[in-house]
Motif scaffolding. Structure first.
Motif, PDB file in Angstrom:
ATOM      1  N   GLY B  84       0.813  -1.213   0.000  1.00 62.25           N
ATOM      2  CA  GLY B  84       0.000   0.000   0.000  1.00 62.25           C
ATOM      3  C   GLY B  84       0.850   1.267   0.000  1.00 62.25           C
ATOM      4  O   GLY B  84       2.029   1.258   0.344  1.00 62.25           O
ATOM      5  N   THR B  85       0.194   2.363  -0.379  1.00 62.62           N
ATOM      6  CA  THR B  85       0.900   3.638  -0.520  1.00 62.62           C
ATOM      7  C   THR B  85       1.487   4.114   0.799  1.00 62.62           C
ATOM      8  O   THR B  85       2.629   4.577   0.852  1.00 62.62           O
ATOM      9  N   ASN B  86       0.719   4.024   1.875  1.00 62.71           N
ATOM     10  CA  ASN B  86       1.220   4.479   3.174  1.00 62.71           C
ATOM     11  C   ASN B  86       2.507   3.760   3.558  1.00 62.71           C
ATOM     12  O   ASN B  86       3.478   4.379   3.987  1.00 62.71           O
ATOM     13  N   ALA B  87       2.490   2.443   3.419  1.00 61.48           N
ATOM     14  CA  ALA B  87       3.669   1.655   3.815  1.00 61.48           C
ATOM     15  C   ALA B  87       4.861   2.014   2.942  1.00 61.48           C
ATOM     16  O   ALA B  87       5.987   2.133   3.426  1.00 61.48           O
ATOM     17  N   ARG B  88       4.621   2.206   1.644  1.00 64.93           N
ATOM     18  CA  ARG B  88       5.731   2.557   0.755  1.00 64.93           C
ATOM     19  C   ARG B  88       6.354   3.885   1.167  1.00 64.93           C
ATOM     20  O   ARG B  88       7.572   4.062   1.147  1.00 64.93           O
ATOM     21  N   MET B  89       5.493   4.827   1.557  1.00 64.92           N
ATOM     22  CA  MET B  89       6.036   6.134   1.926  1.00 64.92           C
ATOM     23  C   MET B  89       6.797   6.075   3.254  1.00 64.92           C
ATOM     24  O   MET B  89       7.866   6.675   3.378  1.00 64.92           O
ATOM     25  N   VAL B  90       6.264   5.349   4.217  1.00 66.19           N
ATOM     26  CA  VAL B  90       6.980   5.239   5.502  1.00 66.19           C
ATOM     27  C   VAL B  90       8.333   4.546   5.295  1.00 66.19           C
ATOM     28  O   VAL B  90       9.360   4.975   5.831  1.00 66.19           O
ATOM     29  N   ARG B  91       8.329   3.488   4.499  1.00 67.74           N
ATOM     30  CA  ARG B  91       9.592   2.797   4.208  1.00 67.74           C
ATOM     31  C   ARG B  91      10.588   3.751   3.537  1.00 67.74           C
ATOM     32  O   ARG B  91      11.780   3.768   3.858  1.00 67.74           O
ATOM     33  N   SER B  92      10.084   4.534   2.596  1.00 66.34           N
ATOM     34  CA  SER B  92      10.969   5.461   1.875  1.00 66.34           C
ATOM     35  C   SER B  92      11.548   6.510   2.808  1.00 66.34           C
ATOM     36  O   SER B  92      12.706   6.926   2.658  1.00 66.34           O
ATOM     37  N   PRO B 372      21.548  14.727  -0.381  1.00 72.91           N
ATOM     38  CA  PRO B 372      20.613  14.988   0.711  1.00 72.91           C
ATOM     39  C   PRO B 372      19.558  16.044   0.376  1.00 72.91           C
ATOM     40  O   PRO B 372      18.445  15.996   0.898  1.00 72.91           O
ATOM     41  N   GLY B 373      19.889  16.990  -0.504  1.00 70.58           N
ATOM     42  CA  GLY B 373      18.902  18.018  -0.862  1.00 70.58           C
ATOM     43  C   GLY B 373      17.666  17.405  -1.486  1.00 70.58           C
ATOM     44  O   GLY B 373      16.524  17.702  -1.101  1.00 70.58           O
ATOM     45  N   ARG B 374      17.877  16.510  -2.439  1.00 65.19           N
ATOM     46  CA  ARG B 374      16.728  15.874  -3.096  1.00 65.19           C
ATOM     47  C   ARG B 374      15.996  14.947  -2.120  1.00 65.19           C
ATOM     48  O   ARG B 374      14.773  14.882  -2.098  1.00 65.19           O
ATOM     49  N   ILE B 375      16.772  14.227  -1.291  1.00 63.97           N
ATOM     50  CA  ILE B 375      16.145  13.302  -0.340  1.00 63.97           C
ATOM     51  C   ILE B 375      15.259  14.077   0.633  1.00 63.97           C
ATOM     52  O   ILE B 375      14.137  13.658   0.947  1.00 63.97           O
ATOM     53  N   LEU B 376      15.751  15.223   1.091  1.00 63.34           N
ATOM     54  CA  LEU B 376      14.965  16.027   2.038  1.00 63.34           C
ATOM     55  C   LEU B 376      13.635  16.447   1.424  1.00 63.34           C
ATOM     56  O   LEU B 376      12.580  16.359   2.072  1.00 63.34           O
ATOM     57  N   LEU B 377      13.680  16.899   0.186  1.00 69.77           N
ATOM     58  CA  LEU B 377      12.440  17.336  -0.472  1.00 69.77           C
ATOM     59  C   LEU B 377      11.467  16.170  -0.617  1.00 69.77           C
ATOM     60  O   LEU B 377      10.262  16.305  -0.380  1.00 69.77           O
ATOM     61  N   ASP B 378      11.995  15.003  -0.999  1.00 71.25           N
ATOM     62  CA  ASP B 378      11.136  13.808  -1.130  1.00 71.25           C
ATOM     63  C   ASP B 378      10.539  13.425   0.230  1.00 71.25           C
ATOM     64  O   ASP B 378       9.338  13.134   0.328  1.00 71.25           O
ATOM     65  N   MET B 379      11.369  13.440   1.245  1.00 71.58           N
ATOM     66  CA  MET B 379      10.877  13.025   2.579  1.00 71.58           C
ATOM     67  C   MET B 379       9.783  13.981   3.071  1.00 71.58           C
ATOM     68  O   MET B 379       8.789  13.544   3.669  1.00 71.58           O
ATOM     69  N   GLU B 380       9.978  15.258   2.834  1.00 71.35           N
ATOM     70  CA  GLU B 380       8.954  16.232   3.245  1.00 71.35           C
ATOM     71  C   GLU B 380       7.630  15.934   2.558  1.00 71.35           C
ATOM     72  O   GLU B 380       6.558  15.973   3.182  1.00 71.35           O
ATOM     73  N   GLN B 381       7.731  15.619   1.277  1.00 71.73           N
ATOM     74  CA  GLN B 381       6.502  15.332   0.514  1.00 71.73           C
ATOM     75  C   GLN B 381       5.818  14.064   1.031  1.00 71.73           C
ATOM     76  O   GLN B 381       4.600  14.038   1.231  1.00 71.73           O
ATOM     77  N   TRP B 382       6.592  13.019   1.269  1.00 70.42           N
ATOM     78  CA  TRP B 382       5.999  11.766   1.765  1.00 70.42           C
ATOM     79  C   TRP B 382       5.354  11.987   3.133  1.00 70.42           C
ATOM     80  O   TRP B 382       4.268  11.467   3.394  1.00 70.42           O
ATOM     81  N   LEU B 383       6.024  12.747   3.976  1.00 72.57           N
ATOM     82  CA  LEU B 383       5.454  12.985   5.311  1.00 72.57           C
ATOM     83  C   LEU B 383       4.127  13.746   5.216  1.00 72.57           C
ATOM     84  O   LEU B 383       3.221  13.540   6.016  1.00 72.57           O
TER      85      LEU B 383
END
Lengths: 143, 501
Positions: B84-92, B372-383
């Motif tokens: 599921g989408t939620n699990a994929r985002m938490v894992r990411s 890390p710049g790109r990872i931070l932006l992705d993590m913010e979006q997933w959260l």
């Protein structure tokens, strides 16, 4: 309210020669040790153990050591002695020794008192018990 | 005259030895030697289907989340069960946290430690390098330890446990992060982003993203004092002054895993193989391990990871010199890591740099410093996108028999697990880590591995202190695990007794 103290047991449960810290962890968990003491399984972590050094009065590390005595010896080492001997000792991600050498510069408030219970050799049941006794003795001492 | 230098690599996780031939101050040949047998695959045979979730994270004390995730993905792939989408985002998010701490600690604690080598003592930037990078106490070292310490709390919150989080299981995750948990994660991430922008970059993420080529990068450095003196600015100035941009070119072939877990569209997430500047879609069936120069039985240990075993030889022939196998994609060696990831993503800055002069030790570290710049932006979006009203887990009906694989882009590059079950027990398990790709020995065609190739041509001023060899090798951020976590009073430089690779 009493301040928290922690015993952090380090080692690899999958490698017999390095599992003794984890065996001591399980031994300690089977004992009564007081609610102001936390027993932590540190595994293979190095710098990632830093959060456990914060917000406590005392840290007792338990790990296998080599070169301090005969196999079966259980020793107590203080932070100064550890850092004096292992200035060059660290792995690519910053292992436990990197953390211990960095501690004085991290300005942790309050800075906990740190010592290590070092175990020579892979150990057996009696050695695990002795290391657990020493760890509890060290953690209960007044700083 | 040719001088042969053996160089045990400290600050590399586990056992690694590099042998280089130096002729007139230039490396003319190189051999990367994994000195110990890992054997985790053999340990898994005959165990229960889920045991890989517990055992493989212990392969590495740094990338345990990555191994846990890939082990779960291999079982999901075997079961044909989407997540599921939620699990994929938490894992990411958890994987992102692991990459953030790994990238920055590697650069400032491990790689930069060579920049304070006494060989550079006469250089005008040396004293400032010492002030920043001196082991244990340099200003950059201290601030990196403190900043990265906080970001891993995100994994503790999402996984409910740290260290040894085991919250990723086939079908999703076992925890149920609440809105308050996610809010706390956002706060921790904001704090990290503030440090990264203010201290590491000296500007906003958006300003860095606007840099599209090396000329604009130079303009950025010289444009403002705050850029010049930021960690990024100083690292680049130092790296260029010490010649890191002139060493470390490899085969110019790159491999990146598809981002299955982060992708909005399950089943496709980019990645791919770049050879000759051309990006080809990723297909895991093109992966094969070769062992002509690795200390394994040639007949049973060569081929696709699902079809080969790992059988060490008792008495290896002289030409077998490493305990690393030689994985190849389409028969070609490939380097993997943040630079490969940037190129597969068609990042214009790195695309232009590689087209202009090929990879270098400095390019690899720059890719790691900017990731890390790109990872931070992705993590913010997933959260932001996690819907706490939706489930984090769906039951998976795991068949007793079958095969599956999991692949992700771990901190150091492509990580793969392949599993085969028979009657509910593990019949076969293979792990190919990023370092196996990068530190591979020569293959069946005697073609050097990526690091070996990158070392050829490296100038060495002092064979007694070949710090330049260290720059090139470390730019791949090797991780030759597992480590036995013991300390040796008499060990000259290594803090652990190792049983790696």
């Amino acid at each position: 309210m009493k301040q928290i103290s922690r015993i952090v047991c380090v080692g690899n449960s999958l490698v017999a020669g390095d599992a003794i810290g984890i065996l001591v962890y399980h031994e300690l968990r089977s004992r009564q040790y007081g609610d102001h003491i936390e027993i932590i399984e540190g595994g293979l972590d190095g710098i990632n153990l830093l959060p456990w050094f914060e917000g406590c009065r005392k840290i007792v590390l338990v790990d296998r050591v080599i070169g301090f005595g005969e196999p079966g010896a259980v020793l107590r080492l203080d932070l100064d002695a550890i850092c004096k001997d292992w200035q060059e000792a660290y792995s690519h991600s910053g292992g436990l020794l990197y953390l211990l050498n960095s501690l004085p510069f991290l300005k942790i408030e309050p800075m906990p008192s740190v010592c290590m219970i070092g175990i020579e050799g892979a150990g057996g049941r009696d050695i695990v018990r002795r290391a657990a006794d020493l760890a509890l003795e060290a953690v209960h001492e007044n700083v | 005259m040719t001088t042969t230098v053996y160089m045990p690599m400290n600050r590399v996780e586990g056992d690694l030895e590099v042998k280089v031939a130096i002729d007139d101050g230039i490396v003319t040949d190189a051999w990367v030697i994994g000195t110990m047998y890992r054997g985790v695959e053999a340990m898994l045979i005959g165990r229960g289907a889920l045991d890989g979730l517990v055992i493989t994270p212990r392969i590495c004390g740094i990338c345990s989340t990555s191994h846990l995730l890939v082990a779960a993905m291999a079982l999901e792939n075997l079961a044909g069960s989407p997540v599921g989408t939620n699990a994929r985002m938490v894992r990411s998010i958890a994987l992102g946290a692991e990459k953030l701490q790994s990238d920055l600690r590697h650069i400032f604690l491990m790689f930069a430690a060579d920049l304070v080598s006494s060989g550079y003592a006469q250089h005008p930037l040396y004293l400032e390098a010492v002030r920043r990078y001196q082991p244990f106490k340099g200003s950059t070292v201290v601030t990196t330890i403190l900043a990265t310490r906080k970001v891993l709390e995100i994994t503790a919150i999402l996984g409910g446990q740290w260290p040894h989080s085991s919250f990723i299981v086939p079908g999703g995750i076992t925890s149920q992060p609440s809105k308050a948990d996610l809010r706390q994660c956002r706060m921790l991430l904001s704090e990290f982003r503030r440090w990264y922008e203010r201290t590491v970059l000296g500007c906003s993420l958006e300003r860095i993203e606007a840099i599209k080529n090396s000329m604009q990068l130079e303009e950025w450095i010289s444009g403002k004092e705050v850029h010049r003196d930021s960690e990024l600015g100083f690292f680049l100035r130092c790296g260029q002054a010490f010649g890191l941009d002139t060493m470390g070119r490899s085969h110019e072939s790159y491999l990146t895993a598809p981002d299955y877990i982060g992708a909005n569209e399950p089943g496709w997430g980019g990645g791919g193989f770049i050879d000759g500047g051309v990006l080809q879609p990723f297909d895991q069936v093109r992966i094969a391990e070769q062992v002509k120069h690795a200390k394994y039985h040639t007949r049973s240990s060569s081929g696709h990871p699902l079809a080969t075993d790992t059988h060490p030889t008792e008495q290896a022939d002289a030409h077998k010199y490493s305990w690393c196998k030689a994985p190849r994609y389409n028969g070609r060696p490939a380097e993997t890591g943040p630079l490969a990831e940037a190129l597969a993503r068609k990042d214009p800055l790195f695309g232009q740099m590689i087209a202009a002069g090929g990879a270098s030790a400095l390019t690899r570290e720059l890719a790691r410093l900017l990731r890390p710049g790109r990872i931070l932006l992705d993590m913010e979006q997933w959260l932001r996108n996690i819907d706490t009203d939706q489930p984090y887990y769906h039951p998976v009906d795991l068949p007793l028999d079958g095969a599956g694989m999991g692949l992700i882009e771990a901190p150091r590059g492509i990580l793969g697990h392949w599993i085969q079950l028979s009657g509910g027990y593990i019949d076969h398990y293979q792990v190919i880590t990023p370092t196996t790709w990068n530190a591979s020995p020569r293959d069946d065609q005697d073609v050097r591995g990526p690091i070996e190739e990158a070392l050829v041509g490296t100038p060495v001023r002092n064979p007694a202190d070949p710090v330049e060899v260290g720059h090139v090798v470390r730019s791949f951020d090797l991780c030759m695990v597992c480590s036995v976590h013991a300390v040796s009073k008499k060990g000259a430089s290594l803090g652990r007794l190792r049983i790696g690779t």
